[in-house]
Design an enzyme around this catalytic site. Structure first.
Site, PDB file in Angstrom:
ATOM      1  N   HIS A  66      31.920  41.795  41.539  1.00  0.00           N
ATOM      2  CA  HIS A  66      30.689  42.492  41.919  1.00  0.00           C
ATOM      3  C   HIS A  66      30.950  43.995  41.822  1.00  0.00           C
ATOM      4  CE1 HIS A  66      32.848  43.096  45.633  1.00  0.00           C
ATOM      5  NE2 HIS A  66      32.912  41.792  45.855  1.00  0.00           N
ATOM      6  N   GLU A  67      29.968  44.762  42.233  1.00  0.00           N
ATOM      7  CA  GLU A  67      30.043  46.211  42.085  1.00  0.00           C
ATOM      8  C   GLU A  67      31.259  46.804  42.836  1.00  0.00           C
ATOM      9  OE1 GLU A  67      29.239  49.591  40.391  1.00  0.00           O
ATOM     10  OE2 GLU A  67      28.231  47.734  39.815  1.00  0.00           O
ATOM     11  N   GLY A  68      31.698  46.139  43.925  1.00  0.00           N
ATOM     12  CA  GLY A  68      32.896  46.622  44.645  1.00  0.00           C
ATOM     13  C   GLY A  68      34.115  46.591  43.736  1.00  0.00           C
ATOM     14  N   HIS A  69      34.295  45.449  43.044  1.00  0.00           N
ATOM     15  CA  HIS A  69      35.420  45.351  42.098  1.00  0.00           C
ATOM     16  C   HIS A  69      35.275  46.381  40.975  1.00  0.00           C
ATOM     17  CE1 HIS A  69      35.083  41.045  43.618  1.00  0.00           C
ATOM     18  NE2 HIS A  69      36.340  41.317  43.895  1.00  0.00           N
ATOM     19  N   GLN A 106      47.552  32.259  49.440  1.00  0.00           N
ATOM     20  CA  GLN A 106      46.988  33.092  50.512  1.00  0.00           C
ATOM     21  C   GLN A 106      45.861  32.383  51.260  1.00  0.00           C
ATOM     22  OE1 GLN A 106      45.632  36.311  47.752  1.00  0.00           O
ATOM     23  NE2 GLN A 106      43.796  36.355  49.016  1.00  0.00           N
ATOM     24  N   GLN A 117      39.133  49.598  50.281  1.00  0.00           N
ATOM     25  CA  GLN A 117      39.282  49.853  51.719  1.00  0.00           C
ATOM     26  C   GLN A 117      38.566  48.788  52.544  1.00  0.00           C
ATOM     27  OE1 GLN A 117      41.218  51.917  53.194  1.00  0.00           O
ATOM     28  NE2 GLN A 117      40.449  51.647  55.280  1.00  0.00           N
ATOM     29  N   GLN A 142      44.817  44.672  54.210  1.00  0.00           N
ATOM     30  CA  GLN A 142      45.520  44.379  52.953  1.00  0.00           C
ATOM     31  C   GLN A 142      46.159  45.660  52.389  1.00  0.00           C
ATOM     32  OE1 GLN A 142      44.128  41.504  49.854  1.00  0.00           O
ATOM     33  NE2 GLN A 142      43.281  43.328  48.935  1.00  0.00           N
ATOM     34  N   SER A 200      30.908  41.331  48.919  1.00  0.00           N
ATOM     35  CA  SER A 200      32.033  40.396  48.997  1.00  0.00           C
ATOM     36  C   SER A 200      31.670  39.170  48.176  1.00  0.00           C
ATOM     37  CB  SER A 200      32.267  39.979  50.461  1.00  0.00           C
ATOM     38  OG  SER A 200      33.055  38.803  50.523  1.00  0.00           O
ATOM     39  N   SER A 201      32.665  38.611  47.509  1.00  0.00           N
ATOM     40  CA  SER A 201      32.414  37.380  46.752  1.00  0.00           C
ATOM     41  C   SER A 201      31.878  36.298  47.683  1.00  0.00           C
ATOM     42  CB  SER A 201      33.698  36.898  46.078  1.00  0.00           C
ATOM     43  OG  SER A 201      34.265  37.953  45.329  1.00  0.00           O
TER      44      SER A 201
HETATM   45  P1  AMP Z   1      39.002  40.082  46.027  1.00  0.00           P
HETATM   46  O1  AMP Z   1      38.540  39.637  44.686  1.00  0.00           O
HETATM   47  O2  AMP Z   1      38.044  39.792  47.131  1.00  0.00           O
HETATM   48  O3  AMP Z   1      40.421  39.695  46.311  1.00  0.00           O
HETATM   49  O4  AMP Z   1      39.016  41.679  45.942  1.00  0.00           O
HETATM   50  C1  AMP Z   1      39.739  42.353  44.948  1.00  0.00           C
HETATM   51  C2  AMP Z   1      39.783  43.818  45.276  1.00  0.00           C
HETATM   52  O5  AMP Z   1      38.458  44.319  45.350  1.00  0.00           O
HETATM   53  C3  AMP Z   1      40.434  44.080  46.630  1.00  0.00           C
HETATM   54  O6  AMP Z   1      41.238  45.244  46.541  1.00  0.00           O
HETATM   55  C4  AMP Z   1      39.253  44.298  47.528  1.00  0.00           C
HETATM   56  O7  AMP Z   1      39.528  45.120  48.640  1.00  0.00           O
HETATM   57  C5  AMP Z   1      38.296  44.991  46.575  1.00  0.00           C
HETATM   58  N1  AMP Z   1      36.922  44.853  47.063  1.00  0.00           N
HETATM   59  C6  AMP Z   1      36.277  43.705  47.397  1.00  0.00           C
HETATM   60  N2  AMP Z   1      35.045  43.980  47.879  1.00  0.00           N
HETATM   61  C7  AMP Z   1      34.916  45.328  47.844  1.00  0.00           C
HETATM   62  C8  AMP Z   1      33.875  46.249  48.213  1.00  0.00           C
HETATM   63  N3  AMP Z   1      32.730  45.826  48.719  1.00  0.00           N
HETATM   64  N4  AMP Z   1      34.102  47.565  48.046  1.00  0.00           N
HETATM   65  C9  AMP Z   1      35.267  48.024  47.534  1.00  0.00           C
HETATM   66  N5  AMP Z   1      36.289  47.220  47.165  1.00  0.00           N
HETATM   67  C10 AMP Z   1      36.117  45.896  47.317  1.00  0.00           C
END
Ligand code: AMP
Length: 304
Positions: A53-56, A80, A167, A172, A204-205
């Site tokens: 998503h946009e966070g990634h 994990q 963040q 993490q 978040s996913s």
């Molecule tokens: P994940 O796929 O959930 O393991 O996340 C992969 C990376 O993306 C991790 O470093 C997360 O902290 C980051 N991440 C996930 N959601 C967000 C978000 N909303 N904003 C910024 N980074 C994110």
């Protein structure tokens, strides 16, 4: 295709060009060695579990801004997840992820099968000590050991100059920084701001699990952080009082099952009783089938 076929590029019907996912460690290493041989390059790594998503994508963009070559890994890391957690239902859509990465222009996407990272006989785990024990570590024993271990493996496979983390997963970041410092990994860890939806909910996913009503109630996580920030700005310094306020606000949403609210030192995650400098306010709650976390750095003079 042979098992360790070299990476090729292909053009999608919409005209975007993107590389096929690289599956084998030997291929990702060879490709990077080739690029490093041509000229000095700064390599950035963005580790993810996919369902992007946009966070990634914000991490990918941050990596692109300061690196010559950006590698994104997509790997749902089995070690994990606890036995009762959502490993089997964790959302996955590689085609969509590849298209999103193509749209922002990623250089390499490493998508190893589980057996590539954890072959028969694998048993070494990284114990990151106290930073892994509090906050989410309490309800997810072994989680951060699994995270640290897979990140250590990715750092060893890719040897990036910089690795980018969100963040949003504040604990993490602290755990990874601890590991990188303690084990002398030669990499700079960069933490990027949390990306939120228009309603304030941190992307978040796992938001994919939420119904419309659950999503609307889940925004209380962010609202409670804002309330804590405002209270501190208005002079409140007692962590106990702030945590009670957060708990009360979250408790008002019947679909949200409060797990914790903690106020800790942002670097060590040690509990803080009086807010006299920057603190990390971290919260976790279950909303339907989604375990959600959020956090904010708050300081007496303002800031977030
Ligand atoms: P994940 O796929 O959930 O393991 O996340 C992969 C990376 O993306 C991790 O470093 C997360 O902290 C980051 N991440 C996930 N959601 C967000 C978000 N909303 N904003 C910024 N980074 C994110």
């Amino acid at each position: 295709m042979p098992e360790h076929a070299p990476e090729t590029s292909r053009t999608r019907p919409d005209g975007l060009l993107f590389p096929d996912p690289v599956r084998a460690i030997i291929d990702v290493r060879e490709k990077l060695a080739g690029l490093r041989h041509e000229k000095a390059i700064v390599v950035g790594l963005v580790p993810t579990m996919g369902s992007l998503h946009e966070g990634h994508l914000s991490l990918v963009r941050a990596a692109q801004a300061s690196c010559d070559v950006v590698v994104v890994s997509i790997f749902i890391n089995p070690i994990q997840f606890g036995a009762a957690e959502d490993m089997d239902t964790y959302p996955a859509d590689l085609e969509k992820d590849m298209a999103l990465l193509a749209s922002v222009g990623t250089d390499m996407v490493f998508v190893p099968p589980a057996g590539e990272l954890y072959p028969e006989g694998f048993e070494t785990m990284i114990d990151v000590g106290s930073t892994a024990k509090g906050l989410c570590g309490q309800s997810r024993p072994g989680h951060f050991e699994g995270v640290a271990t897979v990140v250590a493996k990715l750092l060893n496979i890719i040897s990036p100059d910089r690795a980018f983390f969100g963040q949003k997963d504040a604990q993490q970041v602290v755990v990874i920084r601890r590991m990188v410092s303690d084990l002398n990994f030669d990499v700079e860890i960069i933490s990027c701001p949390t990306v939120r939806g228009d309603d304030g909910l941190a992307l978040s996913s796992r938001n994919a699990y939420l119904s419309e009503d659950e999503r609307s109630q889940a925004t209380v996580l962010y609202r409670s952080l804002l309330q804590a920030r405002d209270a501190v700005a208005a002079g409140e310094t007692r962590s106990a009082k702030l945590k009670r306020m957060i708990r009360k606000l979250i408790g008002a949403e019947y679909m949200v099952d409060f797990e914790y609210a903690r106020i800790v030192d942002p670097w060590t995650l040690e509990p803080v009783d009086e807010v006299e400098g920057p603190v990390l306010v971290a919260i976790a709650a279950m909303v339907g089938n989604a375990r959600l976390i959020d956090n904010m750095i708050i300081e007496p003079g303002g800031g977030s």
